[in-house]
Design a protein around this motif. Sequence first.
Motif, PDB file in Angstrom:
ATOM      1  N   PRO A 139      -7.454  14.070  -7.789  1.00 44.67           N
ATOM      2  CA  PRO A 139      -6.788  12.915  -8.419  1.00 44.67           C
ATOM      3  C   PRO A 139      -5.591  12.456  -7.610  1.00 44.67           C
ATOM      4  O   PRO A 139      -5.299  11.252  -7.536  1.00 44.67           O
ATOM      5  CB  PRO A 139      -6.373  13.469  -9.779  1.00 44.67           C
ATOM      6  N   GLY A 140      -4.884  13.409  -6.956  1.00 45.05           N
ATOM      7  CA  GLY A 140      -3.745  13.043  -6.121  1.00 45.05           C
ATOM      8  C   GLY A 140      -4.155  12.108  -5.000  1.00 45.05           C
ATOM      9  O   GLY A 140      -3.472  11.124  -4.708  1.00 45.05           O
ATOM     10  N   ASP A 141      -5.306  12.411  -4.383  1.00 50.46           N
ATOM     11  CA  ASP A 141      -5.808  11.534  -3.325  1.00 50.46           C
ATOM     12  C   ASP A 141      -6.041  10.126  -3.850  1.00 50.46           C
ATOM     13  O   ASP A 141      -5.699   9.138  -3.193  1.00 50.46           O
ATOM     14  CB  ASP A 141      -7.129  12.082  -2.759  1.00 50.46           C
ATOM     15  N   LEU A 142      -6.645  10.071  -5.064  1.00 49.90           N
ATOM     16  CA  LEU A 142      -6.944   8.756  -5.630  1.00 49.90           C
ATOM     17  C   LEU A 142      -5.668   7.984  -5.907  1.00 49.90           C
ATOM     18  O   LEU A 142      -5.573   6.788  -5.611  1.00 49.90           O
ATOM     19  CB  LEU A 142      -7.751   8.919  -6.926  1.00 49.90           C
ATOM     20  N   VAL A 143      -4.653   8.695  -6.466  1.00 48.42           N
ATOM     21  CA  VAL A 143      -3.381   8.027  -6.745  1.00 48.42           C
ATOM     22  C   VAL A 143      -2.771   7.524  -5.445  1.00 48.42           C
ATOM     23  O   VAL A 143      -2.289   6.388  -5.352  1.00 48.42           O
ATOM     24  CB  VAL A 143      -2.420   8.998  -7.464  1.00 48.42           C
ATOM     25  N   MET A 144      -2.820   8.391  -4.411  1.00 47.34           N
ATOM     26  CA  MET A 144      -2.260   8.005  -3.110  1.00 47.34           C
ATOM     27  C   MET A 144      -2.976   6.779  -2.567  1.00 47.34           C
ATOM     28  O   MET A 144      -2.353   5.834  -2.067  1.00 47.34           O
ATOM     29  CB  MET A 144      -2.419   9.181  -2.152  1.00 47.34           C
ATOM     30  N   PHE A 145      -4.300   6.800  -2.705  1.00 50.90           N
ATOM     31  CA  PHE A 145      -5.086   5.668  -2.215  1.00 50.90           C
ATOM     32  C   PHE A 145      -4.684   4.387  -2.940  1.00 50.90           C
ATOM     33  O   PHE A 145      -4.425   3.351  -2.324  1.00 50.90           O
ATOM     34  CB  PHE A 145      -6.577   5.974  -2.433  1.00 50.90           C
ATOM     35  N   GLY A 146      -4.561   4.505  -4.283  1.00 53.41           N
ATOM     36  CA  GLY A 146      -4.162   3.337  -5.071  1.00 53.41           C
ATOM     37  C   GLY A 146      -2.774   2.850  -4.686  1.00 53.41           C
ATOM     38  O   GLY A 146      -2.556   1.646  -4.489  1.00 53.41           O
ATOM     39  N   THR A 147      -1.825   3.788  -4.546  1.00 53.26           N
ATOM     40  CA  THR A 147      -0.458   3.417  -4.175  1.00 53.26           C
ATOM     41  C   THR A 147      -0.449   2.688  -2.849  1.00 53.26           C
ATOM     42  O   THR A 147       0.205   1.650  -2.681  1.00 53.26           O
ATOM     43  CB  THR A 147       0.407   4.686  -4.047  1.00 53.26           C
ATOM     44  N   SER A 148      -1.181   3.269  -1.911  1.00 52.47           N
ATOM     45  CA  SER A 148      -1.193   2.708  -0.576  1.00 52.47           C
ATOM     46  C   SER A 148      -1.724   1.285  -0.584  1.00 52.47           C
ATOM     47  O   SER A 148      -1.116   0.368  -0.021  1.00 52.47           O
ATOM     48  CB  SER A 148      -2.039   3.618   0.318  1.00 52.47           C
ATOM     49  N   VAL A 149      -2.860   1.113  -1.271  1.00 48.86           N
ATOM     50  CA  VAL A 149      -3.453  -0.234  -1.318  1.00 48.86           C
ATOM     51  C   VAL A 149      -2.504  -1.203  -2.000  1.00 48.86           C
ATOM     52  O   VAL A 149      -2.260  -2.323  -1.516  1.00 48.86           O
ATOM     53  CB  VAL A 149      -4.818  -0.189  -2.040  1.00 48.86           C
ATOM     54  N   THR A 150      -1.886  -0.760  -3.123  1.00 47.70           N
ATOM     55  CA  THR A 150      -0.957  -1.637  -3.840  1.00 47.70           C
ATOM     56  C   THR A 150       0.201  -2.057  -2.933  1.00 47.70           C
ATOM     57  O   THR A 150       0.543  -3.245  -2.847  1.00 47.70           O
ATOM     58  CB  THR A 150      -0.386  -0.904  -5.071  1.00 47.70           C
ATOM     59  N   LEU A 152       0.380  -2.097   0.295  1.00 46.65           N
ATOM     60  CA  LEU A 152      -0.031  -2.953   1.404  1.00 46.65           C
ATOM     61  C   LEU A 152      -0.308  -4.374   0.923  1.00 46.65           C
ATOM     62  O   LEU A 152       0.030  -5.344   1.610  1.00 46.65           O
ATOM     63  CB  LEU A 152      -1.254  -2.363   2.104  1.00 46.65           C
ATOM     64  N   VAL A 153      -0.880  -4.484  -0.296  1.00 49.16           N
ATOM     65  CA  VAL A 153      -1.121  -5.822  -0.831  1.00 49.16           C
ATOM     66  C   VAL A 153       0.208  -6.517  -1.097  1.00 49.16           C
ATOM     67  O   VAL A 153       0.406  -7.692  -0.738  1.00 49.16           O
ATOM     68  CB  VAL A 153      -1.970  -5.746  -2.122  1.00 49.16           C
ATOM     69  N   LEU A 154       1.160  -5.758  -1.680  1.00 49.60           N
ATOM     70  CA  LEU A 154       2.490  -6.324  -1.923  1.00 49.60           C
ATOM     71  C   LEU A 154       3.111  -6.795  -0.617  1.00 49.60           C
ATOM     72  O   LEU A 154       3.693  -7.883  -0.535  1.00 49.60           O
ATOM     73  CB  LEU A 154       3.399  -5.278  -2.564  1.00 49.60           C
ATOM     74  N   LEU A 155       2.968  -5.969   0.409  1.00 49.47           N
ATOM     75  CA  LEU A 155       3.534  -6.313   1.712  1.00 49.47           C
ATOM     76  C   LEU A 155       2.899  -7.597   2.235  1.00 49.47           C
ATOM     77  O   LEU A 155       3.583  -8.487   2.756  1.00 49.47           O
ATOM     78  CB  LEU A 155       3.293  -5.164   2.696  1.00 49.47           C
ATOM     79  N   HIS A 156       1.581  -7.680   2.047  1.00 49.19           N
ATOM     80  CA  HIS A 156       0.884  -8.880   2.517  1.00 49.19           C
ATOM     81  C   HIS A 156       1.401 -10.108   1.787  1.00 49.19           C
ATOM     82  O   HIS A 156       1.669 -11.146   2.402  1.00 49.19           O
ATOM     83  CB  HIS A 156      -0.624  -8.732   2.310  1.00 49.19           C
ATOM     84  N   VAL A 157       1.553  -9.978   0.456  1.00 50.99           N
ATOM     85  CA  VAL A 157       2.058 -11.114  -0.321  1.00 50.99           C
ATOM     86  C   VAL A 157       3.432 -11.519   0.186  1.00 50.99           C
ATOM     87  O   VAL A 157       3.727 -12.696   0.400  1.00 50.99           O
ATOM     88  CB  VAL A 157       2.104 -10.744  -1.826  1.00 50.99           C
ATOM     89  N   MET A 158       4.262 -10.485   0.454  1.00 46.03           N
ATOM     90  CA  MET A 158       5.606 -10.786   0.926  1.00 46.03           C
ATOM     91  C   MET A 158       5.576 -11.498   2.282  1.00 46.03           C
ATOM     92  O   MET A 158       6.262 -12.490   2.501  1.00 46.03           O
ATOM     93  CB  MET A 158       6.401  -9.488   1.029  1.00 46.03           C
ATOM     94  N   LEU A 159       4.752 -10.967   3.189  1.00 46.88           N
ATOM     95  CA  LEU A 159       4.703 -11.555   4.529  1.00 46.88           C
ATOM     96  C   LEU A 159       4.147 -12.970   4.486  1.00 46.88           C
ATOM     97  O   LEU A 159       4.600 -13.858   5.203  1.00 46.88           O
ATOM     98  CB  LEU A 159       3.823 -10.704   5.446  1.00 46.88           C
ATOM     99  N   ALA A 160       3.145 -13.174   3.634  1.00 47.39           N
ATOM    100  CA  ALA A 160       2.420 -14.435   3.698  1.00 47.39           C
ATOM    101  C   ALA A 160       3.061 -15.531   2.849  1.00 47.39           C
ATOM    102  O   ALA A 160       3.002 -16.697   3.214  1.00 47.39           O
ATOM    103  CB  ALA A 160       0.973 -14.217   3.259  1.00 47.39           C
ATOM    104  N   TYR A 161       3.669 -15.153   1.717  1.00 48.64           N
ATOM    105  CA  TYR A 161       4.044 -16.208   0.769  1.00 48.64           C
ATOM    106  C   TYR A 161       5.534 -16.336   0.513  1.00 48.64           C
ATOM    107  O   TYR A 161       5.953 -17.319  -0.094  1.00 48.64           O
ATOM    108  CB  TYR A 161       3.319 -15.988  -0.566  1.00 48.64           C
TER     109      TYR A 161
END
Lengths: 291, 328
Positions: A139-150, A152-161
């Motif tokens: 489950p830790g891996d899954l949480v890490m995966f989710g955190t990471s994706v979240t 990175l998406v936030l970062l993308h939103v910040m960079l792009a918009y």
Amino acid sequence: MSQFLVAVGFGLATASVVALAAVAVSLQVSVTNFINFAYGDFMTFGAYIAWSATRHGINLVPAIILGGIATGLLGVLANILVFRPFMRQGVRPVTLLIAGVGLSFIVQNALTVIWGAEPVRFNVTLGNSLHVGPFLLTPGDLVMFGTSVTLLVLLHVMLAYTKFGKALRATSNNSDLAKACGIDSERVVSITWFLAGLLTAVAGVGLVLQESTLDPTTGFTELFVIFGAVILGGIGRPYGAMLGALAIGLLTEISGAYLNAAYKTSIAFGVVIVLLLFRPQGLFATKGKIS
Amino acid sequence: MVYYLTDLLVLGCINSIMVVGLNLQYGYTGLLNFAYYTYVAIGAYVAAVTTMGRTAMAGGGTYILGWTLPWYVGLLIGGVVAAILGAVVFGFTVRRLRSDYLAIVTVSAAFIFWNIINTYEPLFNGATGLYHVPNIISTSTTRYGFIMLALSAGILAIFVWGSRRIFRSPFGRLLRSMREDEAVTAAFGRTSWQPQLWIFMIGCFIAGIAGGLFVFYITAWSPYAFLPLESFILLAALIVGGAGNYWGALLGAFVLIEGLAELSRFLPSFGNGADVGAIRAIVIGFVLILMLRYRRGGLIPERWLHWYGPPAKPVLPRARFAAARRAR
């Protein structure tokens, strides 16, 4: 085949950690145009802060946030005290590189003095391994995966918009021109260091949770795996770094499943060397930031 | 006390040999080799396995060769193998890469190399390493210290003399001009990479010899004797002492490596045992950054031979921009 798929699962878990750190490094390089050798130690620093906070009874999530903020501030401090004076002098990249090595000495050994050289562990349980589809993950891996994706998406939103994202991209593209347009590039650089530190610290905690122990050299060893991802994606290209991390993560874990696992990181280093020799602009990029 | 002093001096001389070799690569030529200590390790391993025979280690252990050559032959073979490896690495990397990429590649290569030696036991006995490497002459410990001191000081003197010759020769001048500006040097018709290859090999040879001396003195070697950190310490010593100047290299080796190690003995002990080494590394980091910031030439900067005249202050485009901004 199932062994292969399990390795792919591990690879995704590794990639989610490496991607955060690689994007952080890439972001900083894209703005400041030099490679910071102390990044691995920033990672260790963040992980230690978080570990220390959990030992004082703080939950893991606030502890990670605390570690992220502390590491972000460390990055800003490093920029102001060490790197910015050199940049103002207009020194050669080699000098900045060596200054980074000096900084790495200081951070790594300060951690040793404060928390000792003995490996420590986070007092959290990741839960038992689950079969998620064909993969075998905690489950830790899954949480890490989710955190990471979240993140990175936030970062993308910040960079792009956002306006700041635009300023950052402008500074990265042409710092002088950005200045001429009235962008306060020093502020952009400072915020970039902070963001990079934040992401690095989260990656550091993730790395420690995966490898289960933390000691003052953890980050320094991981640094070159991260460089591998950064170079694979084209230096100074945050989006490329994500793909690079994915490739490095899969490559190390899958090769680790079939070869002696001790050579796992060597595979990543080998990829770095081969790539730098034959395709220094990165696999995906058309033109790297530094070439 | 005598034993302590000879020990200090022998280690100082061996470290100085390493820094003198690194000076040829970084100081004279500007080749940033973060994996320099790997060549020291190669020299040490090869010198050990070519001289110690099969039966030296009590517990057995597996390693290649196991010859029983005389020590000076083993020492030379170690240097030559290090130089050959250096040539191979140079051929693949230095010719193609810019300084910061080069640094990443050299450190990555050092990690791989370390990993293989540490993991693959038939090569040099894996993580356990080699021990009971025989002394070059069997004698009492104190006297062995004197003999090693004479030997390493003699070899150091030869290398310092050699690097002085190189510095003053047209070859050295060519290296410096390539370091300062490769394009201008090319405009004068010097486009070849061979001078850099030669100096890189000479530097690696010196590293290998230093490693051989080191292993004959301390009689053991293992992967934990050449962590990547060691290369950085040598580089710091060179930069603090003065890159490009062999006196600077000697000073850096004695002050930063030996001096700090000995001074830290007099620190009041607190915390755990690792602290002394860690504090030493912190001091090295601070000194390195401060030197780069305020005295980039080092304690004894590179000497400019008088017929060049004093160096014109180099004006890089970015520095010019910064200066203009300050003036504004």
